[in-house]
Enzyme design. Sequence first.
Site, PDB file in Angstrom:
ATOM      1  N   LYS A 101       0.817  -1.214   0.000  1.00 51.20           N
ATOM      2  CA  LYS A 101       0.000   0.000   0.000  1.00 51.20           C
ATOM      3  C   LYS A 101       0.855   1.271   0.000  1.00 51.20           C
ATOM      4  CE  LYS A 101      -4.350  -1.885   1.601  1.00 51.20           C
ATOM      5  NZ  LYS A 101      -5.424  -1.874   2.605  1.00 51.20           N
ATOM      6  N   ARG A 118      -3.497 -10.387   5.296  1.00 42.99           N
ATOM      7  CA  ARG A 118      -3.952 -10.396   3.899  1.00 42.99           C
ATOM      8  C   ARG A 118      -2.831  -9.836   3.024  1.00 42.99           C
ATOM      9  NH1 ARG A 118      -6.503  -7.150   0.061  1.00 42.99           N
ATOM     10  NH2 ARG A 118      -8.159  -8.197  -1.145  1.00 42.99           N
TER      11      ARG A 118
END
Length: 270
Positions: free
Chosen positions: A215, A249
Amino acid sequence: MQNKLSTKTKIMGVLNANEDSFFKDSRFSQKEASKRIETMIEDGANIIDLGAVSSRPGSIAVDEKTELSRLKDIVDIIYNCKFYEKVDFSIDSYSPLVIDYVLNKGFKIVNDITGLANDKVCEISSKYNAQVVIMHMQNDPSNMQNNPEYENIMSDLDKYFDKQIEKAKSFGINDIVLDVGIGFGKSLEHNLTLLKNLEHFKHFGYELLIGASRKSMIDKIVPSSIEERLAGTLAIHLESIRNGASIIRCHDVKEHYQAIKVQEAINSIN
């Protein structure tokens, strides 16, 4: 600080069936589906999270029928090949139509970025006795990163989880996982605050999921392209496990499996 629950860390591998996923290596065609799933299982995935709608900042939602059309063939492959007997499958969706279809095809987990905003999702999840991931997101993907603000991010998320857990229970949902939603309507400081104080959210009594894979918060710390963010991802995820997360995740299952096993080996020594 060590995870207080005796819960084994689980790796949730990401599979995207959409063309606009922010990390291109997580996308795949229907022909590649079986091979990709088998590889993820071999690499150490405990859960495979399938999605067909991008939730990256600035992304626009698609209609339910389009979402289901992207997923249907892959879901049928998972069901017909009985992959669901080898690992648990999760659906990254908030569409009642999609969720109902996949829970009837061996899927066990609903990963809802809207945190059960839709009553129909609650009804369907309860009907199938599915595990539900309640994630926090400020606003929606199209505008969530437009100067997100909180009075106090820790107490604001506490109030949110309180409310959504009560809603889940009112529909008969008891198998709950909480996700603070790294990057979903949060500044870098918000993300770092949540990661450092993650263990606080253990007071609810549920497993915590963290998904910070590649991210943009990593780029804000060390300028880097999406392809260059594996090291930063591993650093965040290992720290998250130390602070109470038990489901990670990620896009890179094999690398996470190795890193987590090394961490566990170190922690096993008295």
